[in-house]
Scaffold this active site. Structure first.
Site, PDB file in Angstrom:
ATOM      1  N   ARG A 224       1.380 -14.159 129.913  1.00 53.72           N
ATOM      2  CA  ARG A 224       2.603 -14.423 130.661  1.00 53.72           C
ATOM      3  C   ARG A 224       3.649 -13.371 130.308  1.00 53.72           C
ATOM      4  NH1 ARG A 224      -0.001 -16.970 133.574  1.00 53.72           N
ATOM      5  NH2 ARG A 224       0.146 -19.151 134.179  1.00 53.72           N
ATOM      6  N   HIS A 272      -0.560  -9.518 138.622  1.00 52.50           N
ATOM      7  CA  HIS A 272      -1.012 -10.868 138.223  1.00 52.50           C
ATOM      8  C   HIS A 272      -2.332 -11.224 138.924  1.00 52.50           C
ATOM      9  CE1 HIS A 272       0.422 -15.000 136.609  1.00 52.50           C
ATOM     10  NE2 HIS A 272      -0.903 -14.966 136.659  1.00 52.50           N
TER      11      HIS A 272
HETATM   12  P1  NDP Z   1      -6.064 -22.330 126.058  1.00 46.93           P
HETATM   13  O1  NDP Z   1      -5.049 -23.403 125.957  1.00 46.93           O
HETATM   14  O2  NDP Z   1      -7.497 -22.709 126.262  1.00 46.93           O
HETATM   15  O3  NDP Z   1      -6.019 -21.419 124.750  1.00 46.93           O
HETATM   16  C1  NDP Z   1      -4.829 -21.063 124.136  1.00 46.93           C
HETATM   17  C2  NDP Z   1      -5.133 -20.389 122.813  1.00 46.93           C
HETATM   18  O4  NDP Z   1      -3.901 -19.950 122.240  1.00 46.93           O
HETATM   19  C3  NDP Z   1      -5.760 -21.358 121.802  1.00 46.93           C
HETATM   20  O5  NDP Z   1      -6.730 -20.684 121.036  1.00 46.93           O
HETATM   21  C4  NDP Z   1      -4.570 -21.764 120.936  1.00 46.93           C
HETATM   22  O6  NDP Z   1      -4.914 -22.112 119.598  1.00 46.93           O
HETATM   23  C5  NDP Z   1      -3.786 -20.458 120.924  1.00 46.93           C
HETATM   24  N1  NDP Z   1      -2.382 -20.707 120.585  1.00 46.93           N
HETATM   25  C6  NDP Z   1      -1.480 -21.496 121.220  1.00 46.93           C
HETATM   26  N2  NDP Z   1      -0.299 -21.491 120.585  1.00 46.93           N
HETATM   27  C7  NDP Z   1      -0.465 -20.689 119.506  1.00 46.93           C
HETATM   28  C8  NDP Z   1       0.380 -20.298 118.448  1.00 46.93           C
HETATM   29  N3  NDP Z   1       1.647 -20.739 118.353  1.00 46.93           N
HETATM   30  N4  NDP Z   1      -0.111 -19.474 117.503  1.00 46.93           N
HETATM   31  C9  NDP Z   1      -1.395 -19.029 117.569  1.00 46.93           C
HETATM   32  N5  NDP Z   1      -2.254 -19.362 118.545  1.00 46.93           N
HETATM   33  C10 NDP Z   1      -1.793 -20.180 119.516  1.00 46.93           C
HETATM   34  O7  NDP Z   1      -5.571 -21.351 127.222  1.00 46.93           O
HETATM   35  P2  NDP Z   1      -6.480 -20.434 128.174  1.00 46.93           P
HETATM   36  O8  NDP Z   1      -7.333 -19.595 127.322  1.00 46.93           O
HETATM   37  O9  NDP Z   1      -7.124 -21.241 129.222  1.00 46.93           O
HETATM   38  O10 NDP Z   1      -5.345 -19.562 128.901  1.00 46.93           O
HETATM   39  C11 NDP Z   1      -4.422 -18.763 128.178  1.00 46.93           C
HETATM   40  C12 NDP Z   1      -3.323 -18.267 129.105  1.00 46.93           C
HETATM   41  O11 NDP Z   1      -3.799 -17.229 129.942  1.00 46.93           O
HETATM   42  C13 NDP Z   1      -2.777 -19.284 130.100  1.00 46.93           C
HETATM   43  O12 NDP Z   1      -1.860 -20.158 129.475  1.00 46.93           O
HETATM   44  C14 NDP Z   1      -2.130 -18.411 131.139  1.00 46.93           C
HETATM   45  O13 NDP Z   1      -0.780 -18.193 130.805  1.00 46.93           O
HETATM   46  C15 NDP Z   1      -2.883 -17.086 131.033  1.00 46.93           C
HETATM   47  N6  NDP Z   1      -3.649 -16.790 132.252  1.00 46.93           N
HETATM   48  C16 NDP Z   1      -3.390 -15.627 132.930  1.00 46.93           C
HETATM   49  C17 NDP Z   1      -4.111 -15.298 134.047  1.00 46.93           C
HETATM   50  C18 NDP Z   1      -3.881 -14.021 134.755  1.00 46.93           C
HETATM   51  O14 NDP Z   1      -4.430 -13.821 135.856  1.00 46.93           O
HETATM   52  N7  NDP Z   1      -3.119 -13.097 134.224  1.00 46.93           N
HETATM   53  C19 NDP Z   1      -5.167 -16.177 134.582  1.00 46.93           C
HETATM   54  C20 NDP Z   1      -5.362 -17.375 133.795  1.00 46.93           C
HETATM   55  C21 NDP Z   1      -4.620 -17.645 132.676  1.00 46.93           C
HETATM   56  P3  NDP Z   1      -5.831 -23.406 119.280  1.00 46.93           P
HETATM   57  O15 NDP Z   1      -7.196 -23.061 119.840  1.00 46.93           O
HETATM   58  O16 NDP Z   1      -5.816 -23.473 117.823  1.00 46.93           O
HETATM   59  O17 NDP Z   1      -5.186 -24.555 119.991  1.00 46.93           O
HETATM   60  C1  OXD Z   2      -3.249 -19.012 135.516  1.00 46.28           C
HETATM   61  C2  OXD Z   2      -2.841 -17.743 136.096  1.00 46.28           C
HETATM   62  O1  OXD Z   2      -2.546 -19.535 134.659  1.00 46.28           O
HETATM   63  O2  OXD Z   2      -3.397 -17.336 137.144  1.00 46.28           O
HETATM   64  O3  OXD Z   2      -4.315 -19.515 135.912  1.00 46.28           O
HETATM   65  O4  OXD Z   2      -1.979 -17.065 135.558  1.00 46.28           O
END
Ligand code: NDP
Ligand code: OXD
Length: 309
Positions: A224, A272
């Protein structure tokens, strides 16, 4: 009982048709059309207009049509009693992995630089880096980050990852929590952000982090725009601390035409598109959540409102 689709990108009707085909017996409406609002118990949303959720007095579930939920939790009109769910989908993870891999390979083989050289008709060979000489650090080891980490590792990259809680991923060196952060950054030559945007991760890509990395690290932000302190990045690139960046997400999207990122040759901008939810791939998940909601069963991929992801 019914589902409403709320998004502002002109794709609502396409979504409605696909979902309706998969579940002909369910009432599925598009926000903005005329229909009985009190029927709606579930909203499928993607960057919905603020205030739109308050049209639905019997709303119980808001399901993101993507992986992120930051835009839902930021909505001051999110009714307090609703559950919030998100998309977790193998195809979304696969697409993200392919995108990040393209960016990492493009970086180590200087493709962005050659693209600029080409425009100037410059013939300027540069030293390149090999996969086996490259360590990639992944911030966030969730549905997407863990898949990206695994695929990069399988190709021969050295991979380290950082998450909030401890992980055990074969072949990947993992670190957790604020205590593991500095060590995680050590030796990294490409840093990929795949964190959710939460109060804890807002602005995490900043000067302090950039100078804790080895000089010349390349940044890839596909999470993001709110993770990145934009001026800090421009300064770190100017100073040579960060060699460049691939940015897919921005504080303001579309990125304003007068933004300084557009003119920086060391920044590669994509609109994006790293990984876009595929309707057919997630239709069954979204419809299953509707059925579970009606049956009073546990929902799939419900997020913690207090944790923010
Ligand atoms: P998940 O919720 O599955 O994974 C998030 C990860 O981040 C977890 O490993 C979590 O740790 C870790 N995390 C969260 N907070 C912290 C912190 N404070 N310190 C350290 N680690 C942290 O999310 P996804 O993998 O499904 O997606 C991630 C992001 O990707 C989405 O939120 C979205 O914003 C972005 N995205 C972007 C897209 C694009 O096209 N550019 C498409 C899809 C998504 P833990 O495992 O320990 O909980
Ligand atoms: C998502 C994205 O969060 O597309 O899936 O950014």
């Amino acid at each position: 009982m019914a589902i409403v689709i709320i998004r502002q990108d002109g794709k609502s009707e396409e979504w409605r048709e696909s979902l309706q085909k998969a579940a002909p017996g369910i009432n599925i409406y598009v926000h903005g059309n005329e229909f009985p609002k009190e029927e709606v118990i579930m909203a499928l949303v993607w960057k919905h207009p603020v205030g739109s959720l308050s049209n639905y007095p019997r709303l119980q579930l808001v399901n993101s049509m993507g992986a992120g939920v930051d835009f839902i939790l930021d909505d001051p009109d999110l009714p307090p009693q609703v559950a919030v769910c998100r998309v977790v989908d193998p195809l979304l993870a696969e697409d993200m992995s392919e995108f990040v891999l393209s960016l990492v390979l493009g970086h180590i083989k200087n493709l962005n630089t050659y693209h600029g050289d080409h425009r100037r008709r410059w013939w300027q060979p540069l030293p390149y880096r090999r996969i086996k000489e490259t360590k990639v650090g992944i911030m966030g080891l969730g549905a997407l980050g863990a898949t990206v980490a695994r695929d990069l590792k399988d190709l021969g990259f050295a991979v380290s990852g950082w998450s909030r809680t401890k992980k055990n991923l074969p072949g990947i060196t993992t670190y957790e929590g604020p205590g593991g952060f500095q060590e995680f950054l050590g030796g990294v030559s490409v840093l990929v952000c795949l964190l959710p945007l939460t109060p804890e991760t807002q602005g995490i890509l900043n000067t302090e982090l950039f100078y804790a990395l080895p000089q010349g690290t390349y940044l890839i932000n596909v999470a993001r725009g709110g993770h990145l302190q934009e001026d800090d990045l421009l300064q770190a690139i100017d100073n040579g601390q960060i060699s460049g960046a691939s940015l897919d997400v921005f504080e303001r999207e579309p990125l304003p035409v007068n933004h300084a990122f557009w003119d920086n040759e060391n920044i590669l901008i994509t609109p994006h598109v790293a990984s876009v939810t595929d309707i057919d791939s997630v239709a069954s998940l979204l419809l299953e959540n509707y059925r579970r909601l009606k049956a009073g069963q546990d929902l799939r991929f419900e997020v913690s409102l207090s944790r923010g992801y």
